[in-house]
Design a protein around this motif. Structure first.
Motif, mmCIF file in Angstrom:
data_model
loop_
_atom_site.group_PDB
_atom_site.id
_atom_site.type_symbol
_atom_site.label_atom_id
_atom_site.label_comp_id
_atom_site.label_asym_id
_atom_site.label_seq_id
_atom_site.Cartn_x
_atom_site.Cartn_y
_atom_site.Cartn_z
ATOM 1 N N PHE A 170 0.830 -1.204 0.000
ATOM 2 C CA PHE A 170 0.000 0.000 0.000
ATOM 3 C C PHE A 170 0.863 1.252 0.000
ATOM 4 C CE2 PHE A 170 -2.774 -3.101 2.278
ATOM 5 C CZ PHE A 170 -3.568 -3.345 1.187
ATOM 6 N N GLN A 171 1.974 1.154 0.736
ATOM 7 C CA GLN A 171 2.853 2.324 0.768
ATOM 8 C C GLN A 171 3.352 2.650 -0.624
ATOM 9 O OE1 GLN A 171 5.360 0.957 4.061
ATOM 10 N NE2 GLN A 171 5.059 2.987 4.951
ATOM 11 N N ARG A 172 3.627 1.587 -1.373
ATOM 12 C CA ARG A 172 4.030 1.807 -2.753
ATOM 13 C C ARG A 172 2.872 2.453 -3.539
ATOM 14 N NH1 ARG A 172 5.061 -3.399 -4.672
ATOM 15 N NH2 ARG A 172 5.983 -3.861 -2.664
ATOM 16 N N GLY A 173 1.686 1.921 -3.280
ATOM 17 C CA GLY A 173 0.509 2.428 -3.979
ATOM 18 C C GLY A 173 0.271 3.912 -3.734
ATOM 19 N N LEU A 174 0.672 4.366 -2.552
ATOM 20 C CA LEU A 174 0.460 5.778 -2.213
ATOM 21 C C LEU A 174 1.277 6.716 -3.088
ATOM 22 C CD1 LEU A 174 0.480 5.540 1.673
ATOM 23 C CD2 LEU A 174 -1.445 6.200 0.253
ATOM 24 N N LYS A 175 2.305 6.156 -3.706
ATOM 25 C CA LYS A 175 3.172 7.006 -4.526
ATOM 26 C C LYS A 175 2.843 6.874 -6.005
ATOM 27 C CE LYS A 175 6.333 8.203 -1.242
ATOM 28 N NZ LYS A 175 5.349 8.025 -0.166
ATOM 29 N N ASP A 176 1.862 6.090 -6.334
ATOM 30 C CA ASP A 176 1.530 5.827 -7.733
ATOM 31 C C ASP A 176 1.145 7.115 -8.454
ATOM 32 O OD1 ASP A 176 0.693 3.032 -9.249
ATOM 33 O OD2 ASP A 176 -0.275 4.835 -10.070
ATOM 34 N N PRO A 177 1.524 7.242 -9.718
ATOM 35 C CA PRO A 177 1.128 8.453 -10.438
ATOM 36 C C PRO A 177 -0.381 8.546 -10.675
ATOM 37 C CG PRO A 177 2.344 6.944 -11.866
ATOM 38 C CD PRO A 177 2.466 6.408 -10.489
ATOM 39 N N ASN A 178 -1.054 7.414 -10.691
ATOM 40 C CA ASN A 178 -2.496 7.459 -10.933
ATOM 41 C C ASN A 178 -3.250 7.803 -9.642
ATOM 42 O OD1 ASN A 178 -5.242 6.801 -11.255
ATOM 43 N ND2 ASN A 178 -4.710 5.420 -12.937
ATOM 44 N N GLN A 179 -4.038 8.833 -9.711
ATOM 45 C CA GLN A 179 -4.727 9.292 -8.504
ATOM 46 C C GLN A 179 -5.682 8.252 -7.930
ATOM 47 O OE1 GLN A 179 -7.328 12.541 -9.285
ATOM 48 N NE2 GLN A 179 -7.580 12.081 -11.421
ATOM 49 N N ILE A 210 -5.355 5.019 -7.971
ATOM 50 C CA ILE A 210 -4.611 3.986 -7.241
ATOM 51 C C ILE A 210 -4.121 4.543 -5.910
ATOM 52 C CG2 ILE A 210 -2.516 2.580 -7.294
ATOM 53 C CD1 ILE A 210 -3.098 2.170 -10.282
ATOM 54 N N ARG A 211 -3.677 5.793 -5.934
ATOM 55 C CA ARG A 211 -3.276 6.418 -4.663
ATOM 56 C C ARG A 211 -4.441 6.386 -3.677
ATOM 57 N NH1 ARG A 211 -1.023 10.533 -7.894
ATOM 58 N NH2 ARG A 211 -2.536 12.104 -7.241
ATOM 59 N N ALA A 212 -5.603 6.769 -4.201
ATOM 60 C CA ALA A 212 -6.773 6.840 -3.322
ATOM 61 C C ALA A 212 -7.134 5.472 -2.767
ATOM 62 C CB ALA A 212 -7.951 7.429 -4.076
ATOM 63 N N SER A 213 -7.132 4.476 -3.625
ATOM 64 C CA SER A 213 -7.576 3.170 -3.141
ATOM 65 C C SER A 213 -6.555 2.587 -2.175
ATOM 66 C CB SER A 213 -7.891 2.247 -4.311
ATOM 67 O OG SER A 213 -6.852 1.356 -4.527
ATOM 68 N N ALA A 214 -5.274 2.864 -2.391
ATOM 69 C CA ALA A 214 -4.267 2.388 -1.443
ATOM 70 C C ALA A 214 -4.496 3.013 -0.071
ATOM 71 C CB ALA A 214 -2.870 2.739 -1.951
ATOM 72 N N LEU A 215 -4.774 4.289 -0.072
ATOM 73 C CA LEU A 215 -5.009 4.981 1.198
ATOM 74 C C LEU A 215 -6.258 4.432 1.868
ATOM 75 C CD1 LEU A 215 -4.309 7.180 3.215
ATOM 76 C CD2 LEU A 215 -5.668 8.767 1.856
ATOM 77 N N ARG A 216 -7.239 4.158 1.044
ATOM 78 C CA ARG A 216 -8.502 3.676 1.585
ATOM 79 C C ARG A 216 -8.320 2.347 2.314
ATOM 80 N NH1 ARG A 216 -13.752 1.943 -1.810
ATOM 81 N NH2 ARG A 216 -14.801 1.167 0.028
ATOM 82 N N VAL A 217 -7.601 1.428 1.679
ATOM 83 C CA VAL A 217 -7.432 0.126 2.317
ATOM 84 C C VAL A 217 -6.480 0.253 3.502
ATOM 85 C CG1 VAL A 217 -6.779 -2.256 1.966
ATOM 86 C CG2 VAL A 217 -7.819 -0.975 0.114
ATOM 87 N N LEU A 218 -5.423 0.991 3.308
ATOM 88 C CA LEU A 218 -4.447 1.151 4.385
ATOM 89 C C LEU A 218 -5.127 1.678 5.645
ATOM 90 C CD1 LEU A 218 -1.395 1.131 5.164
ATOM 91 C CD2 LEU A 218 -1.376 3.541 4.570
ATOM 92 N N SER A 219 -5.984 2.657 5.459
ATOM 93 C CA SER A 219 -6.616 3.252 6.636
ATOM 94 C C SER A 219 -7.713 2.358 7.204
ATOM 95 C CB SER A 219 -7.185 4.636 6.285
ATOM 96 O OG SER A 219 -8.088 4.529 5.224
ATOM 97 N N SER A 220 -8.169 1.397 6.398
ATOM 98 C CA SER A 220 -9.229 0.517 6.898
ATOM 99 C C SER A 220 -8.670 -0.644 7.713
ATOM 100 C CB SER A 220 -10.034 -0.051 5.736
ATOM 101 O OG SER A 220 -10.657 0.979 5.034
ATOM 102 N N ILE A 221 -7.370 -0.860 7.616
ATOM 103 C CA ILE A 221 -6.774 -1.955 8.376
ATOM 104 C C ILE A 221 -6.615 -1.503 9.813
ATOM 105 C CG2 ILE A 221 -4.712 -3.346 8.645
ATOM 106 C CD1 ILE A 221 -4.352 -3.167 5.637
ATOM 107 N N ARG A 222 -7.341 -2.151 10.684
ATOM 108 C CA ARG A 222 -7.340 -1.672 12.070
ATOM 109 C C ARG A 222 -6.238 -2.348 12.874
ATOM 110 N NH1 ARG A 222 -12.338 -1.701 10.143
ATOM 111 N NH2 ARG A 222 -12.369 -3.949 10.373
ATOM 112 N N VAL A 223 -5.014 -1.912 12.619
ATOM 113 C CA VAL A 223 -3.859 -2.443 13.328
ATOM 114 C C VAL A 223 -3.132 -1.261 13.947
ATOM 115 C CG1 VAL A 223 -1.698 -3.681 13.091
ATOM 116 C CG2 VAL A 223 -3.653 -4.357 11.713
#
Lengths: 418, 1050
Positions: free
Chosen positions: B144-153, B155-168
């Motif tokens: 996901f961290q890699r996804g956050l740097k993706d040039p496509n907005q 993909i960035r958004a979806s990476a952030l979405r899943v990353l923030s949904s992981i309750r760890v």
């Protein structure tokens, strides 16, 4: 906001659960089952149920309970409206929203639910965007998918979500460009024993099916817009233009959608298409009763009334009905106590009549109440309010679209008291 | 096909059930399966279907019986199709609530899979189980961290979405960093996702609150509609009490509102309702004080009233003319169109906003929309009716026209019927009661007995509230006593009891009738009611009462507790009034009660015996026993259960439950005095700072698609459109830019504009900004003509005046005296000297914005006293206006000395029509009927547009909205200058700069609704000309054309 969603069928089986935050045990639904039992009829389950730690907000649609779990303050209508939107999306995707279709398409359902809410807050609820993200199943596609292993998930990234017109997907292309509008009006009325109107109003909607390429900007105008004093619009309609010019100007979503709904409450404008002469009486002795119903045309504007159905909810003591219908067929269900008389087309020369006797439970006192009659009917090619579409103009695209308007009048909640 | 695919999952489930190995685990997961009945039910429900699949002969699904091994295998394979198949089955398991957590390692490996659907399903799985398998979940983070740097907005958004949904918890710092970065992302979609992530992180680790608030603050300043809803949602969850964050964004939120997606609209409107309650004054302050006083006087007991009297002077002193804050008006205006939304939640949100915030006269508009919602799904109806019930208590008049919409159909669910009854009862008054009672009569015949009972109660309530129909109702209810249904009879008895209590003397025959009923009625509540009635009024039925007691004594042991208590009660009362006949009976009853099982009854018996039976030991109280028991009891007030529910914010869950729900934000009371409105002023950003061209471009694209013209002229929008230095933008900048011709009237307008701007800016900023603007302007215009320079100085002077004086009225008068060209303002006569018996009144349209209410036309009135004596108490009374029109009166003039004259300003909202406003002008001795009729040209205020804007707007107002007229110019209309003068004298418009010298363009907005009015005069050779008027309001356009034609052809 919305924490979890449980789908429960009429028999009380929980067949799908989805959580948007941490998992809530399904035991929370026990409170729902309790309320469900208490309510007897599914209609009577309170939409909001309070439990010690959660609030359950539920809707009942197509024999499925959509039970959502809430933990903190949220406008109840927000949740209810969203749940209905979910049900509508399922309907849109699978043709119907039933337990079996949901079970058959459980993966798509899950993907949809995942996209529609993020952390319990609605994210994408427009069907155009969702369809870009997740393609609806078709027989052909599911065949191909099983063979090739390809997926329902759209390969393209959803651009609609980013645009200022979130309801329309980009790059729409059709070979036949067409736009159809259905003006559907329903008459809600209560007539009293003598046939006078106690209350009548018209509920209209304009359903649209727009298949136009590119980004068309449409303007729909009416011959008599003054009829409409209370309207609500799809978000695509520009309020401002309506307020100032009484025209409906919009960039349509692609496909089917409800453009607007309106409400005409002025009673003098509401024509009642049929009259009903009825006489239902129960005798003090002999545990029997008589029934005599005649239906005739009243203000039909020269059109034929079709699909005429009369439904009577009989009192509990009525055991059976021995009737004679001059037209159509009747059916009495002794369990639900519902008498349905399916007449069909109304012939003004020979008025349909249903006559005969009712037998009651012996020994039971004669029922005090008289059942009320619910009428169902349909008139093609007529909007009973007289609303007429004037013209449809398209801007922004060069091709010439095919345009069509259809009018239908139906009976809504049309009730005759006896 | 689909079924075939599903088979293995089902099969696996069966096997699990049979093996019984995993069963324990499953039960722990789904405790809904209560030990006694649950499991059997569940399995019996599932099994037939499974068997069906089995029978249909599954060929696939190899490997069932080996637990999840087959799935693991499939996930490990190289083929995407197998992986997808496995993931689909796993998701199906999750959906059914089965445990699939043991597959975690196998699934998480596929997080980087290329196939987009596999990836999505893995995300679904991950979000569901990460909490349980924290360590393993960390494996996925780097993807996901890699996804956050993706040039496509996206993909960035979806990476952030899943990353923030992981309750760890361990990844909190990573999440924080990601959110912060995403909050300043270029793409609004990513920023929206960041806003969504904020509450997630907050619930995971509340200690991050302070940092998150910073992010929220930043995102609140975002100008895109996409972000607005989500960030307000985050605000509501994380820091709903930080109202100070909203100030600067208030106007922007109001203006963006219509373009925000519907769910965001609901959240924003609810938040703004709360905000407005803390920042503005109660618009109904004067009326509500009156109301409260009168109400209290009606209900309150004596001592309270005294208190009231003391309080009254205080409240009266507080009363002062109310002026609505323009920001308050902005909110009301911008939410109103949303009443037409298809989304019931949005409509409800606006309705509650109007109910809580709008002046009384304007609340009515929500009724229609709410009634419309009644057609919707029954759940929606349920919620709406609850709210209507609450509203209808406070504002009955609002729903009266829609009375019939609340009529009940036999097919309505019971809970809806009961709510509709509630509303009907609340709406009942003297005029409509007969219709309502007729309706109720039909309801009583319904088959739904619960509903019948509710109807009877409703009749009772109508009868208590409306005195005239009490007897009719009572008679009707008495007839119901012979109904065959016991429930109906019982309910009637209870209601009759309450009604009789109001005037018992006249109804002893009814009491007798009810005494007879005691033999037949079995419902305890009804029996208790009858007994109470007989006891209370035993003096009216002296013969029957002891007999009833005799009967009841007989059946005492078999009665319900409430009935027993009433029997004791009856016995005691009879003992006191008729001890000769009932002494023994009473003793008997008390003895029975003494040994009752229920301690309440034993207690009561003991207490009553002490009180009524005189013994030597009995205390002083027994002397007063009669007084105690037979005191006159006040009649019960039958109140709606919805009374006072409006202290909860309407439309909220708490309101529905009538109890505070978790996280409910109290609706604050109106402040006593308005907090400083200047906090909402926004600095106009310095666009020269704009770092990259790209940023600027993006902002421009994001301009709301559908915002109406009003919105665009709002503060934030003006900032937006002012971003290019080349176009002279809007607001104050354009004011100085547009004085091209330099005629007198024009300079007046520029002054006006700055003044109105000043209102909104605070001083410091204002000075800075102005200096900056003036500097740039000065540079640009250095080479321009001298004439222009002088205007510029006037402009500057006006600024200085403005800074020195805070009193707006003074400034207005300064402007009107110094800058208004006396020639161009026409005075009209309101009252002639002779007719007014020496008092002459003239008025003119000062063309100043009316500061208390921007959508009113300012009318300047000049009173001249030509008599020899003083005229006192000049004021306005009894305005008779067309619907929608409003008047803001001038403050009363106490004394007008002989020979003096005085000028005042009043505001009239003509609703963009030329209908006259009629009212009475009163002095201390006389009243004069007068009327003010505005020429159409006075119904507008100048609007400042650039040439491009003008063309753009004109393009939007074609067709029906455009009126073309040819004319011959009058003899004196020789040059442009005269034309400009004539047009601006006719209508309050501003000149729009124009390249061609053949054309003169003017723009304005109607005062009340802000519709654009565009006028173009094109001169042709030989004195001919063409006049074009573009206006949304065709009527205004037509009239304006006529007026201008006349002015130009003279």
């Amino acid at each position: 906001m919305i924490h979890s969603l449980f789908l429960i069928n009429n028999a009380g089986d929980l067949f799908l659960e989805k959580h948007w935050k941490s998992v809530i045990s399904r035991s929370v639904c026990d409170y729902f089952f309790e309320a469900r039992e208490k309510a007897v009829e599914p209609d009577n389950v309170p939409p909001v149920i309070r439990t010690p730690h959660h609030y359950l907000i539920n809707i009942y649609r197509e024999k499925i309970f959509f039970v959502s779990v809430i933990q903190t303050e949220v406008p109840p209508l927000f949740v209810i409206e969203f749940l209905h939107r979910v049900a509508e999306t399922f309907q849109d995707y699978f043709g119907e929203c039933s337990e079996s279709t949901i079970k058959d398409n459980v993966v798509i359902v899950y993907e949809l639910l995942e996209e529609m809410l993020d952390n319990g807050f609605p994210l994408a609820t427009e069907s155009n965007i969702l369809k870009e993200l997740i393609r609806p199943p078709t027989i052909l596609r599911s065949m191909v998918n099983t063979i090739t292993g390809s997926s329902n998930v759209g390969e393209t990234l959803p651009t609609g979500q980013l645009s200022t017109i979130p309801w329309r997907r980009a790059g729409v292309k059709y070979t036949n460009n067409e736009a159809y509008f259905d003006v559907v009006e329903e008459i809600d009325a209560i007539l009293d024993k003598s046939g006078t109107t106690v209350f009548a109003e018209i509920q209209g909607v304009i359903d649209a099916c727009v298949k136009l390429s590119g980004m068309p900007d449409l303007t729909l105008s009416f011959m008599n817009p003054r009829l409409l004093d209370d309207v609500s619009f799809h978000p695509c309609v520009r309020y401002k233009r309506w307020e100032s010019e009484r025209v409906i100007s919009f960039v349509p979503p692609d496909g089917n959608f409800q453009l607007m709904s309106y409400h005409i409450s002025a009673q003098n404008l509401v024509a009642i298409p049929v009259y009903v002469k009825q006489n239902i009486s129960f005798f003090e002795t002999g545990s029997s009763g008589r029934l005599d119903i005649t239906v005739g045309p009243k203000q039909t504007m020269g059109k034929t009334v079709e699909g005429l159905v009369v439904t009577v909810h009989m009192p509990k003591v009525v055991l059976s009905a021995n009737l004679n219908a001059t037209q159509g067929t009747y059916n009495y269900d002794p369990v639900t106590k519902i008498l349905v008389w399916d007449i069909g087309k109304l012939n003004p020369q020979k008025l349909p009549n249903l006559k005969g006797s009712l037998s009651l439970q012996s020994g039971a006192p004669k029922p005090e109440e008289n059942p009320s009659l619910n009428i169902d009917l349909k008139i093609q090619q007529l909007a009973i309010s007289g609303l007429k579409v004037n013209r449809l103009d398209m801007y922004g695209e060069k091709y010439k679209p095919f345009k069509g308007v259809k009018y239908v009048t139906k009976a809504g909640k049309f009730q005759v008291r006896t | 096909m689909q079924k075939l695919l599903q088979l293995p999952v089902n099969a696996v489930n069966i096997v699990k059930g049979v093996q019984g190995v995993t069963q324990g685990q499953e039960e722990a997961l789904s405790p809904v399966l209560t030990p006694d009945s649950g499991p059997q039910n569940w399995y019996s429900a599932v099994q037939p279907e499974e068997l069906r699949h089995l029978r249909s002969g599954g060929t696939g699904g190899g490997g069932w019986g080996r637990g999840h091994d087959d799935l693991k295998e499939m996930l490990d394979s190289n083929k995407d199709s197998l992986k997808l198949e496995a993931m689909k089955r796993i998701v199906a398991m999750i959906a059914r609530g089965k445990n699939a957590s043991d597959l975690f390692p196998a699934v998480v490996k596929n997080v980087a899979c290329k196939n987009i659907e596999v990836k999505k399903l893995v995300y679904v799985y991950l979000v569901r189980y990460a909490e349980e398998q924290q360590d393993l979940a960390l494996l996925s983070i780097s993807t996901f961290q890699r996804g956050l740097k993706d040039p496509n907005q996206l993909i960035r958004a979806s990476a952030l979405r899943v990353l923030s949904s992981i309750r760890v918890t361990i990844i909190v710092p990573i999440m924080m960093l990601a959110i912060k970065e995403a909050a300043s992302d270029m793409s609004p979609y990513v920023r929206k996702t960041a806003a969504h992530a904020i509450p997630k992180l907050h619930s995971l680790d509340p200690e991050q609150k302070d940092q998150l608030i910073e992010v929220i603050e930043k995102l609140l300043a975002d100008k895109t509609t996409l972000v607005a809803g989500s960030v307000v949602m985050a605000f509501e969850e994380v820091c709903p009490d930080r109202i100070d964050l909203i100030h600067k964004n208030y106007r922007k939120l109001c203006n963006l509102l219509i373009d925000v997606e519907e769910w965001g609209q609901v959240v924003i409107i609810n938040m703004l309702t709360r905000y407005a309650r803390t920042q503005f004054l109660n618009p109904n302050i004067n009326e509500s004080l009156l109301e409260e006083n009168s109400e209290k006087a009606f209900y309150a007991s004596d001592d309270e009233e005294e208190e009231d009297k003391k309080a009254e002077p205080a409240t009266l002193a507080k009363r002062k003319p109310y002026v609505m804050d323009p920001d308050h008006r902005l909110l009301l205006r911008n939410t109103k169109p949303l009443l037409q939304s298809r989304n019931a939640a949005v409509v409800m949100a606006v309705a509650q906003l109007y109910f809580h915030l709008a002046p009384k006269a304007e609340v009515g508009i929500i009724a229609k929309a709410l009634v419309r919602l009644m057609r919707s799904h029954s759940e929606v109806q349920y919620v709406v009716l609850q709210n209507v019930a609450t509203m209808s208590i406070k504002r009955r008049g609002m729903f009266e026209p829609y009375l019939k919409s609340f009529y009940i159909r036999s097919t309505d669910p019971t809970q809806i019927k009961v709510l509709k009854l509630e509303v009907l009862t609340n709406l009942a008054n003297e005029t409509n009661i007969s219709t309502i009672l007729r309706e109720f009569q039909t309801y009583i015949k319904s088959m739904d007995k619960d509903f019948v009972a509710a109807s009877i109660q409703a009749i009772g309530r109508c009868a208590t509230n409306i005195g005239e129909v009490r007897d009719t109702c009572l008679n009707g209810l008495v007839q119901l006593l012979s109904n065959r249904d016991e429930l109906v009879v019982a309910e009637s008895v209870v209601v009759i009891k309450k009604l009789l209590q109001m005037q018992p003397e006249q109804h002893s025959d009814i009491i007798k009738h009810m005494a007879k009923l005691i033999d037949n009625i079995q419902v305890p509540m009804a029996r208790a009611s009858i007994l109470w009635l007989i006891g209370e009024y035993c003096e009216h039925v002296p013969k029957i009462a002891p007999d009833v007691l005799r009967k009841m004594a007989k059946s005492f042991t078999n009665e319900e507790d409430i009935v027993k208590l009433q029997i004791i009660n009856l016995a005691a009362k009879l003992y006191l009034t008729n001890s000769k006949q009932s002494k023994l009976l009473t003793q008997y009853v008390l003895n029975l009660a003494k040994y009752d099982q229920n301690y309440d009854i034993r207690d009561r018996a003991r207490f009553i015996r002490q009180l009524i039976v005189p013994t030597d030991k009995s205390g002083a109280l027994s002397k007063y026993a009669k007084k105690l028991f037979l005191a006159l009891k006040p009649a019960p007030v039958l109140e709606s259960p919805f009374k006072d529910r409006d202290h909860f914010q309407l439309g909220s869950l708490s309101h529905l439950l009538n109890a505070k729900a978790a996280g409910y934000q109290e609706l604050p009371n109106w402040p006593e005095s308005a907090p400083d409105p200047s906090v909402r002023n926004v600095e106009i950003p310095d666009w020269s700072k704009c770092s990259s061209r790209k940023d600027r471009k993006e902002k421009k694209v994001e301009k709301p698609f559908y915002s109406d013209s009003e919105g665009e002229s709002g503060p934030t929008e003006s900032a937006d459109s002012g971003n290019c230095e080349s176009d002279s933008g809007s607001g104050s900048a354009s004011a100085s830019g547009s004085d091209e011709s330099g005629s007198g009237s024009e300079s007046e307008e520029s002054g006006e504009e700055t003044e109105s701007d000043e209102e909104e800016e605070d001083e410091e900023e204002e000075k800075k900004k102005r200096k900056k603007l003036d500097k740039t302007k000065a540079k640009k215009q250095a080479e321009e003509s001298a004439e222009r320079c002088t205007i510029h100085t006037i402009h500057q002077i006006s600024c200085i005046i403005n800074f020195d004086q805070f009193d707006m009225n003074k400034i207005t008068s300064v402007f009107s005296q110094t800058l208004a060209p006396s020639g161009s303002i026409k005075m009209y006569e309101l009252l002639h000297r002779i007719k007014g018996e020496g008092l002459a009144v003239e008025y003119c349209f000062s063309r100043q914005p009316f500061s208390p209410e921007p959508n009113m036309v300012a009318v300047q009135i000049q009173f001249t006293n030509n008599t020899n004596s003083e005229t006192k108490n000049l004021h306005i009374e009894d305005p008779r206006l067309q619907s929608g029109m409003r008047i803001r009166e001038f403050a009363e003039i106490d004394v007008l000395a002989a020979g003096e004259s005085v000028t005042v300003v009043m505001g009239i909202d003509f609703c963009d029509s030329t209908q006259a406003a009629n009212f009475q002008l009163c002095t201390h001795t006389r009243k004069f009927f007068v009327s003010i009729q505005p020429p159409v040209g006075e119904l507008m205020t100048p609007a400042f547009l650039t040439e491009n804007d003008f063309k753009k707007e004109q393009g939007k107002l074609m067709g029906m909205n455009e009126i073309l007229e040819k004319l011959t110019l009058g003899e004196k209309c020789v040059n442009e200058h005269v034309i400009v003068e004539r047009v601006t004298a006719t209508a309050n418009l501003s000149r729009v700069p124009c390249g061609s010298d053949k054309e003169c363009r003017f723009a304005g907005k109607t005062v009340s609704s802000g519709c654009l009015v565009l006028v173009t005069v094109t001169t042709k050779e030989g004195g001919g000309a063409q006049l074009t008027v573009n206006c949304e309001k065709m009527l205004i356009g037509t009239m304006l054309v006529k007026d201008i034609l006349q002015a130009l052809s003279q």
